[in-house]
Design a protein around this motif. Structure first.
Motif, PDB file in Angstrom:
ATOM      1  N   MET A   3      30.788 -40.590  73.617  1.00  0.00           N
ATOM      2  CA  MET A   3      30.467 -39.153  72.595  1.00  0.00           C
ATOM      3  C   MET A   3      31.178 -39.461  70.893  1.00  0.00           C
ATOM      4  SD  MET A   3      27.929 -37.987  73.102  1.00  0.00           S
ATOM      5  CE  MET A   3      26.776 -36.759  72.476  1.00  0.00           C
ATOM      6  N   ARG A   4      30.409 -39.854  70.081  1.00  0.00           N
ATOM      7  CA  ARG A   4      31.906 -39.435  68.758  1.00  0.00           C
ATOM      8  C   ARG A   4      32.208 -38.178  68.152  1.00  0.00           C
ATOM      9  NH1 ARG A   4      30.312 -43.216  63.232  1.00  0.00           N
ATOM     10  NH2 ARG A   4      32.357 -42.841  62.207  1.00  0.00           N
ATOM     11  N   HIS A   5      33.320 -38.377  68.190  1.00  0.00           N
ATOM     12  CA  HIS A   5      33.859 -36.631  67.771  1.00  0.00           C
ATOM     13  C   HIS A   5      33.675 -36.728  66.249  1.00  0.00           C
ATOM     14  CE1 HIS A   5      36.220 -32.780  66.922  1.00  0.00           C
ATOM     15  NE2 HIS A   5      37.012 -33.665  66.328  1.00  0.00           N
ATOM     16  N   ARG A   6      33.058 -35.563  66.001  1.00  0.00           N
ATOM     17  CA  ARG A   6      33.148 -35.430  65.011  1.00  0.00           C
ATOM     18  C   ARG A   6      33.778 -34.155  63.922  1.00  0.00           C
ATOM     19  NH1 ARG A   6      25.855 -34.604  63.212  1.00  0.00           N
ATOM     20  NH2 ARG A   6      26.042 -36.776  63.472  1.00  0.00           N
ATOM     21  N   PRO A   7      35.036 -34.437  63.347  1.00  0.00           N
ATOM     22  CA  PRO A   7      35.694 -33.408  62.723  1.00  0.00           C
ATOM     23  C   PRO A   7      35.372 -32.414  62.170  1.00  0.00           C
ATOM     24  CG  PRO A   7      36.088 -35.147  61.404  1.00  0.00           C
ATOM     25  CD  PRO A   7      34.913 -35.868  61.707  1.00  0.00           C
ATOM     26  N   THR A   8      35.678 -31.099  62.185  1.00  0.00           N
ATOM     27  CA  THR A   8      35.012 -30.203  62.225  1.00  0.00           C
ATOM     28  C   THR A   8      35.585 -29.181  60.741  1.00  0.00           C
ATOM     29  OG1 THR A   8      36.819 -28.797  62.658  1.00  0.00           O
ATOM     30  CG2 THR A   8      35.071 -28.860  64.296  1.00  0.00           C
ATOM     31  N   GLN A   9      34.866 -28.406  59.916  1.00  0.00           N
ATOM     32  CA  GLN A   9      35.501 -28.347  58.672  1.00  0.00           C
ATOM     33  C   GLN A   9      36.911 -27.871  58.497  1.00  0.00           C
ATOM     34  OE1 GLN A   9      33.767 -28.698  56.446  1.00  0.00           O
ATOM     35  NE2 GLN A   9      35.511 -28.652  54.553  1.00  0.00           N
ATOM     36  N   SER A  13      40.470 -29.929  56.175  1.00  0.00           N
ATOM     37  CA  SER A  13      41.022 -28.782  55.363  1.00  0.00           C
ATOM     38  C   SER A  13      42.058 -29.144  56.032  1.00  0.00           C
ATOM     39  CB  SER A  13      40.793 -27.842  55.235  1.00  0.00           C
ATOM     40  OG  SER A  13      39.227 -27.405  55.272  1.00  0.00           O
ATOM     41  N   ARG A  14      42.881 -29.322  57.166  1.00  0.00           N
ATOM     42  CA  ARG A  14      43.886 -29.513  57.691  1.00  0.00           C
ATOM     43  C   ARG A  14      44.384 -30.513  57.426  1.00  0.00           C
ATOM     44  NH1 ARG A  14      43.584 -27.572  62.534  1.00  0.00           N
ATOM     45  NH2 ARG A  14      43.162 -29.294  63.749  1.00  0.00           N
ATOM     46  N   ASP A  15      43.835 -32.096  57.290  1.00  0.00           N
ATOM     47  CA  ASP A  15      44.381 -33.328  57.613  1.00  0.00           C
ATOM     48  C   ASP A  15      44.146 -33.325  55.495  1.00  0.00           C
ATOM     49  OD1 ASP A  15      43.841 -33.777  59.610  1.00  0.00           O
ATOM     50  OD2 ASP A  15      41.372 -34.647  59.740  1.00  0.00           O
ATOM     51  N   ALA A  16      43.095 -33.006  54.424  1.00  0.00           N
ATOM     52  CA  ALA A  16      43.573 -32.725  53.239  1.00  0.00           C
ATOM     53  C   ALA A  16      45.110 -31.834  53.034  1.00  0.00           C
ATOM     54  CB  ALA A  16      42.444 -32.572  52.293  1.00  0.00           C
ATOM     55  N   THR A  17      45.336 -30.994  53.711  1.00  0.00           N
ATOM     56  CA  THR A  17      46.254 -30.437  53.410  1.00  0.00           C
ATOM     57  C   THR A  17      48.106 -31.543  53.333  1.00  0.00           C
ATOM     58  OG1 THR A  17      45.516 -28.093  53.644  1.00  0.00           O
ATOM     59  CG2 THR A  17      47.349 -28.463  53.627  1.00  0.00           C
ATOM     60  N   THR A  18      47.454 -32.176  55.063  1.00  0.00           N
ATOM     61  CA  THR A  18      48.757 -32.972  54.931  1.00  0.00           C
ATOM     62  C   THR A  18      48.889 -34.161  53.864  1.00  0.00           C
ATOM     63  OG1 THR A  18      47.855 -32.203  57.401  1.00  0.00           O
ATOM     64  CG2 THR A  18      49.520 -33.823  56.838  1.00  0.00           C
ATOM     65  N   LEU A  19      47.732 -34.462  53.680  1.00  0.00           N
ATOM     66  CA  LEU A  19      47.880 -35.718  53.232  1.00  0.00           C
ATOM     67  C   LEU A  19      48.941 -35.187  51.567  1.00  0.00           C
ATOM     68  CD1 LEU A  19      47.040 -38.781  52.547  1.00  0.00           C
ATOM     69  CD2 LEU A  19      44.565 -37.894  51.654  1.00  0.00           C
TER      70      LEU A  19
END
Length: 408
Positions: A3-9, A13-19
């Motif tokens: 099953m392909r994991h779909r990232p939650t909202q 947001s956490r990935d965008a903040t880290t980036l």
């Protein structure tokens, strides 16, 4: 079945903040590298200008050369460029503070400040050459002649009886006369290309020097004397007393030359970032293709030639006022070749490359007297070496980005 994991909202947001935090940290790191490199360059400049022992100067130049190529090899120069472009106003403040620090260190060194002002004058003329040669592809081997136009304008206006023109206006008129005399050269330049255009400018430079030698009104081979510069009542031949420190009168000229060089850098930067710069690039790269797309080649070449000559004429007027004496020997074909070598050495089309190249070309013969007679030979060897080791010059011009992610 996997099953392909779909990232939650929240995860997005956490990935965008880290980036974003990573990008900010990288920008801060690049700016710190920029500040350290600028401070190191300023220290090297102050040391080289102040040093007297030729062996020390030679050793310092070799060390600077090794450091420069190491910085290019390990992408330090790229980090410096990113640091300056990512923080434009703090970068300008760092540059201004560094320049003031160098002036303070050399405040009592007459010869050192004179050399510094001369480097800035040559850099200003070469920024004009960058517009002509680096952007529009116009070969100009008579830049010293336009420098002389400004210088002789200042001398002639200073000797005129019954006329009192403010020196700031004289400097502007120096640029205007250089443009007017340069207009005589525009027509043959527009009718020729490549090597023939270069030969035309070479011939003009030689004719200008012969004319000065034969013209008794302009002093002939003996030249002309000039009075010191006066701006808003302040005589530039007076020493400065500031904050308990005494500055040589040459500090006045260094500040004025610095202001002119800063204006020239800003002008070249604006051209580079505008549609005018793109049109000039198109003219340089392929005139026929540019004409097919509707560009008027003559218009853009005249604009580039005019802007370059204005800068040369204004620099010439300040140079004449600073030295207090001018003669035909100050504006020879050899001087024009020196200016072209500065543009090639720094990186054709890169405005920042002009500064270290002008420092090397102007300072080297003054500090190393044993090469004085062979300076043109040395410059030729230096240009060949740099072009072999770094074909784009000390600071190669970056490829222009027209659309994000696409280069042209």
């Amino acid at each position: 079945m996997l099953m392909r994991h779909r990232p939650t909202q929240d995860e997005v947001s956490r990935d965008a903040t880290t980036l974003e935090a990573g990008v900010r940290a990288r920008r801060a790191s690049d700016f710190a590298v920029f500040a350290v490199v600028v401070a190191a360059c300023a220290g090297a400049v102050a040391f080289l200008v102040h040093a007297e022992d030729q062996r020390v100067v030679l050793s310092a130049l070799v060390a600077c050369g090794i450091a420069w190529f190491a910085a290019a090899r390990f992408r330090v120069i790229a980090a410096v460029e990113r640091g300056a472009s990512g923080h434009p106003w703090p970068a300008r403040l760092v540059l201004v503070a560094t320049c003031l620090a160098v002036i303070i260190v050399l405040r009592e060194d007459n010869f050192g400040l004179l050399m510094l002002a001369t480097v800035l004058i040559y850099a200003t003329v070469c920024l004009g050459l960058t517009i002509q040669l680096g952007y529009a592809g116009l070969s100009n081997f008579c830049a010293a002649a336009f420098l002389g136009c400004g210088g002789y304008t200042a001398a002639a206006l200073g000797r005129a009886e019954g006329i009192a023109i403010p020196d700031l206006v004289v400097i502007l008129l120096g640029g205007g006369v250089a443009v007017a005399i340069g207009s005589l050269l525009v027509l043959p330049l527009l009718r020729t290309r490549g090597h023939y255009a270069a030969l035309t400018t070479l011939a003009f430079g030689v004719m200008f020097n012969v004319f000065l030698d034969a013209n008794e009104v302009l002093g002939g081979p003996q030249g002309l004397k000039l009075a010191p510069l006066t701006v808003f009542g302040w005589d530039f031949s007076n020493d400065l007393d500031l904050f308990g420190m005494t500055f040589s009168f040459y500090a006045n000229y260094v500040v004025l030359c610095l202001a002119l060089t800063a204006v020239a850098l800003a002008l070249v930067g604006l051209l580079d970032r505008s549609w005018i710069g793109i049109r000039l690039d198109a003219v340089r790269l392929d005139e026929v293709a540019a004409q097919v797309f509707g560009l008027r080649i003559a218009r853009w070449k005249i604009l580039a030639f005019t802007l370059g000559n204005v800068l040369a004429g204004m620099a010439g007027a300040i140079y004449a006022k600073m030295t207090g004496f001018i003669a035909p020997n100050n504006f020879t074909l050899g001087d024009s070749l020196m200016m072209v070598s500065i543009v090639i050495l720094g990186g054709i089309g890169n405005r920042w490359g002009v500064l270290p190249a002008a420092l090397i070309v102007v300072l080297l013969p003054e500090k190393l007297q044993f090469i004085q007679e062979y300076r043109l030979l040395l410059f030729a060897v230096l240009v060949i070496l740099v072009l072999v080791l770094s074909p784009g010059g000390l600071l190669p011009r970056r490829t222009r980005t027209l659309v994000a992610g696409r280069r042209a």
